[in-house]
Write a protein that holds these residues in place. Structure first.
Motif, mmCIF file in Angstrom:
data_model
loop_
_atom_site.group_PDB
_atom_site.id
_atom_site.type_symbol
_atom_site.label_atom_id
_atom_site.label_comp_id
_atom_site.label_asym_id
_atom_site.label_seq_id
_atom_site.Cartn_x
_atom_site.Cartn_y
_atom_site.Cartn_z
ATOM 1 N N THR A 109 0.794 -1.224 0.000
ATOM 2 C CA THR A 109 0.000 0.000 0.000
ATOM 3 C C THR A 109 0.827 1.275 0.000
ATOM 4 O OG1 THR A 109 -0.128 -0.193 2.384
ATOM 5 C CG2 THR A 109 -1.983 -1.046 1.129
ATOM 6 N N HIS A 110 2.002 1.259 0.594
ATOM 7 C CA HIS A 110 2.694 2.531 0.792
ATOM 8 C C HIS A 110 3.998 2.667 0.033
ATOM 9 C CE1 HIS A 110 -0.326 3.635 3.533
ATOM 10 N NE2 HIS A 110 0.070 2.903 4.551
ATOM 11 N N LEU A 111 4.515 1.560 -0.493
ATOM 12 C CA LEU A 111 5.821 1.648 -1.159
ATOM 13 C C LEU A 111 5.690 1.237 -2.615
ATOM 14 C CD1 LEU A 111 8.096 -0.037 1.544
ATOM 15 C CD2 LEU A 111 7.688 2.395 1.206
ATOM 16 N N GLY A 112 6.549 1.789 -3.454
ATOM 17 C CA GLY A 112 6.598 1.388 -4.849
ATOM 18 C C GLY A 112 8.045 1.370 -5.290
ATOM 19 N N VAL A 113 8.370 0.472 -6.210
ATOM 20 C CA VAL A 113 9.757 0.358 -6.658
ATOM 21 C C VAL A 113 9.844 0.383 -8.173
ATOM 22 C CG1 VAL A 113 11.885 -0.815 -6.070
ATOM 23 C CG2 VAL A 113 9.739 -1.557 -5.036
ATOM 24 N N VAL A 114 10.857 1.056 -8.684
ATOM 25 C CA VAL A 114 11.181 0.978 -10.104
ATOM 26 C C VAL A 114 12.653 0.579 -10.192
ATOM 27 C CG1 VAL A 114 11.284 2.190 -12.298
ATOM 28 C CG2 VAL A 114 9.556 2.824 -10.613
ATOM 29 N N PHE A 115 12.895 -0.563 -10.827
ATOM 30 C CA PHE A 115 14.284 -1.020 -10.920
ATOM 31 C C PHE A 115 14.922 -0.603 -12.236
ATOM 32 C CE2 PHE A 115 12.582 -4.306 -7.936
ATOM 33 C CZ PHE A 115 13.361 -3.948 -6.861
ATOM 34 N N GLN A 116 16.222 -0.885 -12.335
ATOM 35 C CA GLN A 116 16.999 -0.424 -13.486
ATOM 36 C C GLN A 116 16.547 -1.026 -14.804
ATOM 37 O OE1 GLN A 116 21.200 -0.715 -12.995
ATOM 38 N NE2 GLN A 116 21.649 -0.620 -15.162
ATOM 39 N N ASP A 117 16.501 -2.363 -14.852
ATOM 40 C CA ASP A 117 16.264 -2.991 -16.146
ATOM 41 C C ASP A 117 14.853 -3.564 -16.199
ATOM 42 O OD1 ASP A 117 16.207 -4.361 -18.456
ATOM 43 O OD2 ASP A 117 18.061 -5.468 -18.136
#
Lengths: 672, 331
Positions: A109-117
């Motif tokens: 609910t509170h975190l989001g991630v965008v990775f490199q590849d």
């Protein structure tokens, strides 16, 4: 043993209320086990991420920036048996003591991630829409999010697999997934490093607008100060597991107070870097980190005896140093010599200019390619047989001793052109004259995999001088090693034991121990840290001047092209669209695409207007001028033109003149 | 539809392989010194009788014609008459095939279970993973027949837990597979009996393949668990079972799938030896009896059926793989 620099004023700890920081790291120490050896990766990080703030975390490899981002998400890999000490809170949850269920809930609910590849970060066997829906909760919400992040026809794309999308679209899918549920904190770990320049600008723009719309905070991890400068409100510079400087983006860029920040800024290539002098470089990593004292000491130009006595802690930059009390708020630096650094003008000492290049002859060219086309049979993303037009009619020449940089995005055919010119690719039509065999040597992006892993450096180099008399061999090997700036001790090492920069030097030594006529370089610096890359570029420039080697240098980075190339060839979808002397092409770009590329180079203090659309596919090149679907000044005729795809001189010089500036566009000059 | 085209392509190559197999078998028959005439009417028949028999068997016709006749027979299920039993080879095979198929399939299931156990237990570091791995490893290095003999000595001779030979269970059911027939008849006692008879030969046959499958599965699971998209899945807040089922498994089964198919194919070859050790009345015993008397129609028939099974198994695995991983298409 932390010796205090100027004492740090007490900051009241904010209560974890609605107005408090979204994440707080307090004295965060993390150690990880690698191959059975435990290393302290983070040495006490203090950092608060405010609501709606974009914080750029900048550092080279080994700075601990990625480990910090993983810690923020509670994603430290269990296999490395992490030990976490200190305060670690995100979205109101103490990540150190949280249960698995609490962690999952806060991630959802509170975190989001965008990775490199985005290619490897998305499940290859699941429809992208379902992957978004897993976090968004429903298919409808997933489609809405996909539309919100600018994916065209989201209903149709829902059922695509990752490999059926372009790199830019894949990263948009990642972002849609990250913002699902309206997170409080988004962590983006090198989100643009694997993308083309024009797409990088789009993605950074999108991240900024997500913050504006959702009010979430963003931690943007990057190795490139220029990228951070584009969207970040605040910049944190990390070195060897410590924060060495932090402040508003303006403070850090305009009044850098840590010698390392200054070094990063100075070694950063821009479109105004001085081409007549060697690039300024930070001294490379000392192989053994200092056990005590300031970790930067070994590389620092301001070091004094006292620097090895203790580790400096972050302290406010005195207001008077910063030219005004208001400017100094929030600007902190960890350095014993702040005063001296402040008193020294930012920038770098002038290096001696490079010797002038010998006049490039206009005689017989080393490589003469006329109307070279290259088509490969491949399978498209749906498994059908398709023709990939890698080169679609390239006319090009390389004079003895000159250096031409070939610039383009992925799929532009730049590497194919390099391989054709070097005689490595035989499947082409058109005519080509060029040297072959040992007259051509190549250096690749990944020096690690292009050097045989079980051979020592000595064996790798000796292989190339087998023709020489036995006693002469070792002599020549040592001479070339000296020239590329490696100590003799390296001779008995194997490639795996060397750093990335050292490996690239070995690759260059191997290529030039018997000077070839042409040195072909395929992105040799794009996997290296900024300061190491500058070193390698200097070396290429030095080798060609001293040995009289002609160079073809493929890169996606215009700033790099400008440094290594006497001339620059800009490629788009299998054709050269602009060709001319480096300074002419950069300062006075004639093709709308070149202009876009120049504008997309991340440069502190300049807003980038991203070009819409994706690079076209080489499987299905648009008719006429391939750039017309994205071109801001295209006319109706551009879709059918045949005249606008041929290079034509714009400065009235004859075709025999090596310095001529040519462009393939019917709208030449209209882009201004 | 691309998926259909892929399927069509696979079926076409399956047919091609079977065609090649039939040609090889026919040529072997041609060059072998087994004399079908002598085998059918005896060694000291009159020249007229021999000529008549040659004509009846079609041996006077040119080879191409004979091959086409042979091929036509295969297609219609006619594989000639056994020299030894004087029955249709097709009838003989239909009698013995169910026993072999039952043993192989059961052993295959055992191999899959052991293989998955092997992979999962060593990944999750279960307490007994070490001894289990050691046992499997030792077992797989021994030849199959030795394993069978050791099993007999331990479980039959010393412990008396399991029978030494034969099949047990319901023997005259519709499928010819004793375990299945017993279950179909609702006779649990007979099913238990069939299971007891199956246990030892199946285990002997399964240990090697189990290790091969388990190793491949373990290494692809390890690789997938460390991949970026699993990290993404975790970062989405999915539970561990969700991550495993939706993201890890499907991306790990591919290599294990093709290894399983390969092993299943090998097992159709290995079963012949095991049948000998346990006097299991299947194709192995039939082949063992046919070999010494050069009963070529029988040998060729068994070979063709086993070869067809092998190729079919691998084709099915290919198709399953393309379902599991959309990136695999005609290549």
């Amino acid at each position: 043993m932390e010796t205090a620099a100027p004492p740090r004023p007490e900051t009241p700890t904010a209560p974890a209320s609605e107005d408090g920081p979204v994440a707080r790291l307090g004295g965060l120490r993390v150690s990880l086990e690698r191959n059975g050896v435990r290393t302290q990766v983070l040495h006490g990080i203090d950092l608060e991420i405010g609501r709606g703030e974009i914080v750029g975390v900048v550092g080279e490899s080994g700075s601990g920036k990625s480990v910090m981002s993983q810690a923020l998400l509670g994603l430290l890999p269990a296999t490395s048996r992490p030990v976490v000490e200190g305060d670690l809170q995100a979205a109101g949850l103490d990540l150190r003591t949280a249960s698995d269920a609490e962690l999952r809930e806060v991630r959802r609910t509170h975190l989001g991630v965008v990775f490199q590849d985005p290619m490897t970060s998305l499940n290859p066997t699941m429809h992208v829409g379902r992957q978004v829906a897993e976090k968004a909760g429903s298919a409808e919400e997933a489609v809405r999010l996909m539309r919100a992040v600018g994916i065209p026809q989201p209903e149709r794309r829902y059922r695509s697999f990752p490999h059926e999308l372009s790199g830019g679209l894949r990263q948009r899918v990642m972002i849609a997934m990250a913002v699902a549920g309206g997170p409080k904190l988004l962590v983006a770990d090198e989100p643009t490093t694997a993308l083309d320049v024009t797409v990088q600008a789009q993605v950074l723009d999108l991240l900024g607008s997500m913050r504006d719309e959702l009010g979430c905070s963003i931690v943007l991890i990057t190795h490139d100060l220029g990228v951070a400068a584009q969207v970040a409100d605040r910049i944190v510079v990390m070195y060897r597991g410590r924060v060495v400087e932090t402040g508003s983006t303006r403070q850090v860029l305009e009044q850098p107070r840590h010698p390392y920040t200054r070094g990063l800024l100075a070694s950063r290539l821009s479109l105004d870097s001085d081409r007549t002098r060697p690039l300024w470089t930070l001294p490379v990593h000392a192989t053994v980190p200092a056990d005590e004292g300031c970790p930067f000491t070994a590389r620092c130009a301001f070091r004094q005896d006292g620097c090895s006595a203790g580790v400096p802690v972050l302290a406010h930059v005195p207001a008077e140093d910063d030219g005004g009390a208001a400017a100094a708020v929030g600007h902190e630096v960890a350095c014993f010599e702040t005063a001296r650094v402040a008193a020294t003008a930012a920038g770098r000492e002038e290096l001696d200019p490079l010797p002038p290049l010998p006049e490039v002859g206009t005689g017989a060219p080393l490589v003469a390619a006329a109307d070279v086309a290259c088509t490969f049979q491949v399978r498209d993303e749906r498994g059908r047989r398709a023709d990939l037009a890698a080169l679609r009619g390239v006319t090009f020449d390389l004079q003895p001793g000159e250096s031409v940089a070939i610039v383009g995005e992925s799929g532009s055919g730049k590497s194919t052109l390099l391989r054709v010119a070097g005689g490595l690719e035989k499947r082409f039509t058109g005519s080509l004259r060029g040297p072959s065999g040992t007259d051509v040597q190549m250096v690749f992006q990944d020096a690690g995999s292009s050097l045989t892993p079980w051979m020592t450096v000595r064996e790798l180099l000796h292989e190339r001088v087998r023709d020489a008399a036995r006693p002469e061999r070792e002599e020549r090997v040592r001479a070339i090693l000296d020239r590329v700036g490696l100590p003799d001790a390296v001779l008995d090492a194997r490639p795996g034991e060397l750093s990335g920069g050292q490996r690239q030097r070995v690759a260059l030594a191997r290529a030039t121990v018997v000077p070839p006529k042409i040195l072909l370089c395929d992105e040799p610096t794009s996997a290296l840290d900024v300061s190491v890359a500058a070193n390698v570029l200097n070396l290429v420039n030095e080798l060609r001047r001293d040995l009289g080697i002609a160079v073809m240098f493929v890169t996606h980075d215009l700033a790099v092209a400008r440094i290594v190339g006497d001339r620059i060839a800009v490629m788009y979808l299998g054709r050269i669209v602009e060709l001319g002397r480096a300074e002419d092409v950069i300062a006075d770009p004639q093709h709308p695409y070149t202009r876009t590329l120049v504008d997309a180079v991340p440069q502190p203090g300049r807003t980038v207007v991203p070009l819409a659309g994706e690079p076209a596919s080489a499987l299905d090149p648009p008719s006429g001028c391939a750039f017309h679907p994205r071109c801001p000044v295209a006319l109706a005729e551009c879709a059918s033109t045949v005249t606008g795809i041929q290079l034509a001189a714009v400065d009235g010089r004859p075709t025999s003149d090596v310095a001529r500036h040519e462009v393939a566009c019917v709208r030449t000059g209209a882009a201004r | 539809m691309v998926r259909l085209r892929f399927l069509g392509f696979r079926l076409l190559s399956l047919a091609g392989l079977l065609l090649v197999l039939s040609l090889v078998l026919f040529l072997l028959q041609e060059i072998s010194d087994a004399d079908p005439v002598a085998a059918t009417i005896g060694g000291n028949a009159s020249p007229e009788a021999i000529a008549a028999a040659r004509e009846r068997l079609g041996l006077d016709r040119p080879p191409v014609e004979r091959y086409l006749a042979y091929l036509g027979g295969l297609v219609t299920g006619d594989m000639g008459t056994s020299f030894r039993t004087h029955r249709d080879v097709t009838t003989d095979i239909a009698t013995y095939l169910p026993a072999t198929v039952e043993l192989v399939l059961f052993a295959f299931v055992v191999a899959l279970v052991l293989g998955v156990l092997f992979a999962v237990s060593s990944l999750l570091r279960w307490p007994l993973a070490g001894p289990f791995r050691g046992l499997l490893f030792v077992g797989s290095t021994a030849p199959t027949f030795l394993l069978g003999l050791v099993g007999l000595v331990v479980f039959y001779q010393l412990l008396g837990w399991l029978p030494a030979s034969g099949r047990g269970g319901v023997t005259d059911g519709p499928t010819g597979m004793t375990l299945l027939d017993s279950l179909l008849a609702g006779d649990l006692a007979a099913a238990g009996d069939a299971l007891q008879h199956l246990a030892l030969p199946a285990l002997a046959l399964a240990v090697g393949p189990a290790l091969a499958i388990g190793r491949v599965l373990r290494s692809s699971l390890t690789e997938t668990l460390g991949s970026d998209f699993v990290r993404t899945a975790t970062s989405k807040g999915l539970t561990e079972p969700q991550v495993l089922v939706r993201h890890v498994l499907r991306n790990s089964v591919n290599a294990a799938l093709s290894m399983s198919a390969l092993q299943l194919g090998f097992m159709f070859g290995g079963v012949l030896l095991v049948e000998g050790v346990f006097t299991w009345g299947g194709l192995g015993s039939y082949l063992a009896a046919s070999l010494p008397v050069s009963d070529f129609p029988a040998i060729a028939g068994v070979t063709f059926v086993l070869g067809a099974l092998y190729v079919t198994v691998n084709t099915v695995a290919d198709v399953l793989q393309s379902v599991a991983d959309p990136r695999i298409r005609v290549s």
